[in-house]
Enzyme design. Structure first.
Site, PDB file in Angstrom:
ATOM      1  N   HIS A  26       6.606 -13.639  16.144  1.00 53.16           N
ATOM      2  CA  HIS A  26       5.987 -12.715  17.097  1.00 53.16           C
ATOM      3  C   HIS A  26       4.832 -13.399  17.834  1.00 53.16           C
ATOM      4  O   HIS A  26       3.710 -13.416  17.350  1.00 53.16           O
ATOM      5  CB  HIS A  26       5.476 -11.479  16.362  1.00 53.16           C
ATOM      6  N   HIS A  66       2.885  -8.671  11.523  1.00 57.39           N
ATOM      7  CA  HIS A  66       3.800  -9.498  12.332  1.00 57.39           C
ATOM      8  C   HIS A  66       3.028 -10.516  13.173  1.00 57.39           C
ATOM      9  O   HIS A  66       3.593 -11.496  13.629  1.00 57.39           O
ATOM     10  CB  HIS A  66       4.706  -8.623  13.211  1.00 57.39           C
ATOM     11  N   GLY A 114       2.557  -6.141   6.775  1.00 57.73           N
ATOM     12  CA  GLY A 114       3.796  -6.296   7.536  1.00 57.73           C
ATOM     13  C   GLY A 114       4.455  -4.940   7.689  1.00 57.73           C
ATOM     14  O   GLY A 114       4.762  -4.518   8.811  1.00 57.73           O
ATOM     15  N   ASP A 155      -0.690  -0.746  17.593  1.00 59.07           N
ATOM     16  CA  ASP A 155      -0.155   0.587  17.881  1.00 59.07           C
ATOM     17  C   ASP A 155       0.756   1.074  16.761  1.00 59.07           C
ATOM     18  O   ASP A 155       0.771   2.262  16.429  1.00 59.07           O
ATOM     19  CB  ASP A 155       0.673   0.547  19.174  1.00 59.07           C
ATOM     20  N   ASN A 185      -2.649  -2.343  23.118  1.00 58.02           N
ATOM     21  CA  ASN A 185      -1.969  -3.082  24.194  1.00 58.02           C
ATOM     22  C   ASN A 185      -0.844  -2.288  24.838  1.00 58.02           C
ATOM     23  O   ASN A 185      -0.105  -2.805  25.672  1.00 58.02           O
ATOM     24  CB  ASN A 185      -1.477  -4.452  23.692  1.00 58.02           C
ATOM     25  N   SER A 383      -3.409  19.338 -13.349  1.00 56.14           N
ATOM     26  CA  SER A 383      -2.126  19.254 -14.040  1.00 56.14           C
ATOM     27  C   SER A 383      -1.733  17.831 -14.372  1.00 56.14           C
ATOM     28  O   SER A 383      -0.827  17.610 -15.150  1.00 56.14           O
ATOM     29  CB  SER A 383      -1.031  19.952 -13.235  1.00 56.14           C
ATOM     30  N   GLU A 415      -0.427  11.057  -1.118  1.00 59.92           N
ATOM     31  CA  GLU A 415       0.138  10.134  -2.109  1.00 59.92           C
ATOM     32  C   GLU A 415       0.275   8.720  -1.551  1.00 59.92           C
ATOM     33  O   GLU A 415      -0.104   7.737  -2.194  1.00 59.92           O
ATOM     34  CB  GLU A 415       1.511  10.632  -2.600  1.00 59.92           C
ATOM     35  N   HIS A 465       5.007  15.273 -15.006  1.00 61.68           N
ATOM     36  CA  HIS A 465       6.097  16.201 -14.636  1.00 61.68           C
ATOM     37  C   HIS A 465       7.345  15.378 -14.357  1.00 61.68           C
ATOM     38  O   HIS A 465       7.903  15.403 -13.265  1.00 61.68           O
ATOM     39  CB  HIS A 465       5.704  17.051 -13.427  1.00 61.68           C
ATOM     40  N   ASP A 473       9.373  24.894 -11.291  1.00 63.05           N
ATOM     41  CA  ASP A 473       9.184  24.411  -9.916  1.00 63.05           C
ATOM     42  C   ASP A 473      10.495  23.976  -9.272  1.00 63.05           C
ATOM     43  O   ASP A 473      10.601  23.904  -8.042  1.00 63.05           O
ATOM     44  CB  ASP A 473       8.163  23.262  -9.863  1.00 63.05           C
ATOM     45  N   HIS A 477      10.961  19.539  -7.070  1.00 68.21           N
ATOM     46  CA  HIS A 477       9.903  18.849  -7.806  1.00 68.21           C
ATOM     47  C   HIS A 477      10.435  18.005  -8.968  1.00 68.21           C
ATOM     48  O   HIS A 477       9.674  17.297  -9.609  1.00 68.21           O
ATOM     49  CB  HIS A 477       8.908  19.871  -8.377  1.00 68.21           C
ATOM     50  N   ARG A 524       5.401  17.206 -18.795  1.00 66.74           N
ATOM     51  CA  ARG A 524       4.616  18.434 -18.746  1.00 66.74           C
ATOM     52  C   ARG A 524       4.764  19.175 -20.074  1.00 66.74           C
ATOM     53  O   ARG A 524       3.834  19.829 -20.540  1.00 66.74           O
ATOM     54  CB  ARG A 524       5.137  19.316 -17.609  1.00 66.74           C
TER      55      ARG A 524
HETATM   56  C1  LIG Z   1       6.789   0.416   8.401  1.00 65.39           C
HETATM   57  C2  LIG Z   1       7.335  -0.470   9.458  1.00 65.39           C
HETATM   58  N1  LIG Z   1       8.228   0.028  10.331  1.00 65.39           N
HETATM   59  C3  LIG Z   1       8.772  -0.761  11.275  1.00 65.39           C
HETATM   60  C4  LIG Z   1       8.421  -2.071  11.372  1.00 65.39           C
HETATM   61  C5  LIG Z   1       9.074  -2.977  12.412  1.00 65.39           C
HETATM   62  N2  LIG Z   1       8.104  -3.321  13.458  1.00 65.39           N
HETATM   63  C6  LIG Z   1       7.443  -4.492  13.431  1.00 65.39           C
HETATM   64  S1  LIG Z   1       6.366  -4.639  14.697  1.00 65.39           S
HETATM   65  C7  LIG Z   1       6.785  -3.134  15.312  1.00 65.39           C
HETATM   66  C8  LIG Z   1       6.124  -2.613  16.548  1.00 65.39           C
HETATM   67  C9  LIG Z   1       4.677  -2.645  16.362  1.00 65.39           C
HETATM   68  O1  LIG Z   1       4.014  -2.386  17.539  1.00 65.39           O
HETATM   69  P1  LIG Z   1       2.512  -2.872  17.644  1.00 65.39           P
HETATM   70  O2  LIG Z   1       1.818  -2.649  16.389  1.00 65.39           O
HETATM   71  O3  LIG Z   1       1.967  -2.229  18.857  1.00 65.39           O
HETATM   72  O4  LIG Z   1       2.645  -4.422  17.827  1.00 65.39           O
HETATM   73  P2  LIG Z   1       2.688  -5.257  19.188  1.00 65.39           P
HETATM   74  O5  LIG Z   1       4.028  -5.051  19.789  1.00 65.39           O
HETATM   75  O6  LIG Z   1       1.604  -4.741  20.047  1.00 65.39           O
HETATM   76  O7  LIG Z   1       2.496  -6.650  18.721  1.00 65.39           O
HETATM   77  C10 LIG Z   1       7.750  -2.537  14.522  1.00 65.39           C
HETATM   78  C11 LIG Z   1       8.332  -1.203  14.782  1.00 65.39           C
HETATM   79  C12 LIG Z   1       7.481  -2.549  10.438  1.00 65.39           C
HETATM   80  N3  LIG Z   1       7.069  -3.816  10.423  1.00 65.39           N
HETATM   81  N4  LIG Z   1       6.942  -1.721   9.517  1.00 65.39           N
HETATM   82  C1  LIG Z   2      -2.606  22.825 -15.352  1.00 66.71           C
HETATM   83  C2  LIG Z   2      -3.134  22.136 -16.550  1.00 66.71           C
HETATM   84  O1  LIG Z   2      -2.417  21.659 -17.377  1.00 66.71           O
HETATM   85  N1  LIG Z   2      -4.425  22.088 -16.642  1.00 66.71           N
HETATM   86  C3  LIG Z   2      -5.101  21.483 -17.744  1.00 66.71           C
HETATM   87  C4  LIG Z   2      -5.697  20.209 -17.274  1.00 66.71           C
HETATM   88  O2  LIG Z   2      -6.544  19.654 -18.193  1.00 66.71           O
HETATM   89  C5  LIG Z   2      -7.612  20.481 -18.541  1.00 66.71           C
HETATM   90  C6  LIG Z   2      -8.544  19.696 -19.390  1.00 66.71           C
HETATM   91  O3  LIG Z   2      -7.836  18.874 -20.263  1.00 66.71           O
HETATM   92  C7  LIG Z   2      -7.064  21.702 -19.258  1.00 66.71           C
HETATM   93  O4  LIG Z   2      -8.119  22.547 -19.663  1.00 66.71           O
HETATM   94  C8  LIG Z   2      -6.160  22.422 -18.271  1.00 66.71           C
HETATM   95  O5  LIG Z   2      -5.542  23.505 -18.887  1.00 66.71           O
HETATM   96 MG   LIG Z   3       1.122  -2.784  20.545  1.00 71.65          MG
END
Ligand SMILES: Cc1ncc(C[n+]2csc(CCOP(=O)(O)OP(=O)(O)O)c2C)c(N)n1
Ligand SMILES: CC(=O)N[C@H]1CO[C@H](CO)[C@@H](O)[C@@H]1O
Ligand SMILES: [Mg+2]
Ligand SMILES: *[C@@H]1O[C@H](CO)[C@@H](O)[C@H](O)[C@H]1NC(C)=O
Ligand SMILES: CC(=O)N[C@H]1CO[C@H](CO)[C@@H](O)[C@@H]1O
Length: 680
Positions: A26, A66, A114, A155, A185, A383, A415, A465, A473, A477, A524
């Site tokens: 690149h 890249h 990357g 971007d 850019n 939990s 997450e 869990h 759940d 889940h 759980r």
């Molecule tokens: C999670 C993820 N999805 C897709 C890609 C593939 N990919 C690499 S560069 C790019 C475009 C990135 O655009 P930008 O960050 O604007 O880079 P520029 O073209 O300006 O160098 C993509 C989709 C990747 N590397 N990672």
């Molecule tokens: C939802 C659950 O399990 N809660 C527990 C989390 O931990 C505390 C402390 O150990 C407990 O008091 C809760 O019951």
């Molecule tokens: Mg770009």
């Protein structure tokens, strides 16, 4: 031409040559980013090629991985172990200049980037780690940790969800030492960002609580980049975003177009780039001596900064010997003496407890024994049981919710962000992160979890869990395929402990494996303490929990299904059938044992049934018949759900009897771990 311009033009022509030489890569981003990199690395980023792991160095992350040719070139200029030959070997097998930056391959690469969005989220983790270490070790007049995390992102990173999760948290946490430069850019692979990305990034980041500046001409106006970074450093209670408008592939005939994003420039184009920038078009890979000089001077200055820091640390060690010793220990990656003694042990008389709760008991103990543990949860603290008794939240003091010395992070419902931030924390050195959520949401953040493994980071995933055993759940889940994925992932350990001893054992092995992440899969529902479990045996991956002499059948199980296996065994014994029960808390570690050991656990000629309330995928390696899941789960009280899917001791008994019969009729029981015989 000023020395800065000379350096910038060298970066641009060299980037074009390196990508052309590899016939892959690149060129556009490095050419467009050259001025930004020049300002950053010759004025701000403090890194020392003579000691790339100097603890108080600034951290630099190239989130748009890249563009890594840029990073390799800068490291080369500075005198890191990246030679011109290494640049020429770009993207070839065995080189230290792989197609995207990998922290395990190249000195000076802090995190593996990357997959877009990961780097900026890692940088949030690095900045958290810096704050945490500063709060822990700094004393009046001793700013042992006081440095910056700089990021460049494009971007693509700006569009990824993981970036939003992490940057939102960074704003809340007021991470004043995080400075991100956005390569605005207007181009991604599909062309102009007008086709898909028209939000107001400035407003979004201001809403997150960031300090935002705009540099409108990042192609020429180095002064304005310089001033913006200086300004950003003065803002101490907010992370900073500097949106820098640049031209992708600056200098190319196709500058400003997606064509220069991911393909080498044509030879004629490279010739005209060189002519335009004052280079001989017939020469390749040229770095004028004054460019090296300029960067080497900066490197020498950085070495001087480190020297001053070392002196500071020596004085600190005299005044604060205990802290200094602990810091030194942490930086060498050694765990405190005697930490293993803190692990709780249980007797068969102890009551039945959920492994998530047993995990909490371990965390309570280890949080004291291992001060570098830094925990957190994606809004499932209650939990997940990831918060220990005296935990203090990691929070900006102004929130009155905690302080920066706190070791418990409220990640919010993020997450993917949590996993990527944990990677950054682990990469900083001196801290060991763990974070909790439901096992099923591991794959919500899998992009980052996979990078923990690829980049050899000790991150502990506390995943509760962990099966249909979560009950009501329901299937949204209930994880099914998740552990098949983690077990299939190289350099990652999957633990599914069955009781208190094994839960302690899982933490022990996870901590002892300092160059890989571990998934702790926890229940759980309550589980009994099973006679014969052991902390130490967990590191063998699988072991005989109980066995009759010359068993007719073996049952191998993990976690919550080990008690089911034990009960099935007692049913079988009543019918005069001799049984072995094998507990298999970690298949990956079991696979590493000698063949003799593996055969001693799974003897030849004995049919084996596996039981795990997750996908049966993968269990054929350890069994001749499988009890487990082949569909998604169901909502209901957990004993009913187990019955519904026939994951019961009665069913295991019946399958065991059936398989014994089957092999009596059909002859030899296939060997599970045949000796490999190479074809001659
Ligand atoms: C999670 C993820 N999805 C897709 C890609 C593939 N990919 C690499 S560069 C790019 C475009 C990135 O655009 P930008 O960050 O604007 O880079 P520029 O073209 O300006 O160098 C993509 C989709 C990747 N590397 N990672
Ligand atoms: C939802 C659950 O399990 N809660 C527990 C989390 O931990 C505390 C402390 O150990 C407990 O008091 C809760 O019951
Ligand atoms: Mg770009
Ligand atoms: C746990 O391990 C200890 C030895 O460390 C052992 O004495 C104890 O019986 C084990 N507990 C169970 C429930 O098997
Ligand atoms: C060791 C080191 O480089 N420390 C520096 C970190 O950043 C602050 C603020 O710029 C400097 O004052 C320190 O010298």
């Amino acid at each position: 031409m000023s020395i800065d311009e000379r350096c910038i033009n060298t970066i641009r022509t060299l980037a074009a040559d390196v990508v052309r030489g590899a016939n892959s890569g690149h060129p556009g981003a490095p050419m467009g980013l050259a001025p930004m990199a020049q300002v950053l690395f010759t004025n701000f980023v403090r890194i020392n090629p003579k000691n790339p792991h100097w603890p108080n160095r600034d951290r630099f992350v190239l989130s748009n991985g890249h563009a890594c040719v840029l990073q390799y070139i800068i490291l080369h200029f500075m005198g890191f172990k990246v030679s011109m030959d290494d640049l020429k070997a770009f993207r070839s097998v065995g080189s230290i200049t792989p197609g995207h930056p990998e922290r395990t391959h190249t000195q000076g690469i802090e995190v593996t980037t990357g997959p877009l969005g990961q780097g900026i989220a890692n940088a949030v983790g690095l900045a958290i780690a810096e704050q945490e270490m500063a709060a822990t070790f700094n004393k009046p007049n001793y700013p042992i940790f006081d440095n910056y995390t700089y990021v460049i992102l494009g971007d693509g990173c700006m569009q990824e969800g993981v970036q939003s999760e992490a940057c939102s948290l960074a704003g809340h946490l007021q991470l004043g030492k995080l400075i991100a430069l956005y390569d605005d850019n207007h181009i991604t692979i599909d062309g102009d960002t007008a086709v898909s990305f028209t939000e107001d990034v400035v407003k979004r980041f201001e809403a997150y609580g960031w300090h935002v500046q705009i540099v409108s001409d990042g192609d020429h106006n180095m002064q304005s980049i310089q001033q913006a970074i200086e300004k950003a450093k003065t803002v101490t209670d907010k992370p900073s975003l500097i949106k820098v408008h640049t031209t992708i592939g600056f200098g190319s005939l196709n500058q400003g177009e997606e064509k220069v994003h991911g393909a080498p420039l044509e030879p004629d184009d490279i010739r005209q780039v060189k002519e335009k920038f004052g280079f001989n078009p017939d020469e390749k890979y040229v770095v004028p001596p004054e460019v090296y000089d300029h960067y080497h001077k900066r490197a020498a200055q950085n070495a001087q900064y480190e020297e001053e820091w070392n002196q500071l640390l020596q004085k600190y060690a005299k005044e604060y010997p205990k802290e200094a010793a602990d810091l030194n220990r942490r930086m060498t990656g050694k765990l405190p003496d005697g930490w293993e003694d803190a692990l709780p042990r249980y007797t068969p008389q102890d009551s039945a407890v959920a492994t998530r709760k047993l995990s909490e008991a371990v965390i309570n103990k280890l949080s004291e024994a291992i001060p570098e543990l830094i925990g957190g949860s994606a809004d499932l603290t209650g939990s997940n049981n990831t918060r220990w008794k005296n935990a203090v939240d990691f929070q900006p003091p102004s929130t009155k919710l905690g302080n920066y010395g706190g070791r418990y992070i409220r990640y919010g419902v993020r997450e993917h962000g949590m996993f990527a931030i944990m990677n950054g924390i682990a990469a900083y050195q001196g801290l060991i992160p763990f974070g909790g959520t439901f096992l099923n949401f591991l794959t919500y953040g899998w992009g980052a979890a996979r990078l923990s493994a690829l980049s050899a980071l000790r991150v502990m995933y506390i995943m509760t869990h962990d099966s249909i055993g979560l009950g009501e759940d329901g299937p949204t889940h209930q994880p099914i395929e998740t552990l098949a994925l983690t077990r299939a992932t190289p350099n990652m350990l999957t633990f599914r402990p069955c009781d208190g001893n094994e839960t302690s054992g899982a933490y022990r092995c996870a901590l002892l494996h300092s160059h890989m992440p571990s998934i702790l899969s926890l229940t759980r529902q309550n589980l009994p303490q099973l006679e014969g479990t052991s902390i130490e045996a967990v590191c063998k991956g699988g072991y005989i929990l109980q066995s009759d002499d010359n068993p007719d059948v073996g049952i191998v199980a993990t976690g919550s299904e080990v008690p089911i296996a034990v009960e099935a065994a007692s049913f079988l014994r009543k019918e005069g059938i001799k049984v072995r029960v094998i507990s298999m808390p970690c298949t990956e570690l079991f696979d590493e044992q000698s063949r003799d050991y593996r055969i001693s656990v799974f003897p030849k000629g004995v049919p084996i049934v596996s039981v795990e309330a997750l996908s049966t995928f993968g269990w054929a390696k350890y069994s001749h018949a499988q009890v487990g899941m082949t569909t998604f789960g169901a909502s209901g009280q957990y004993p009913d759900v187990y019955k519904h899917f026939k994951i019961t001791s009665e069913h295991v008994r019946d399958v065991a009897k059936d398989i014994i019969q089957y092999f009596k009729q059909h002859g030899n029981v296939p060997e599970l771990f045949p000796q490999y015989a190479p074809a001659s």
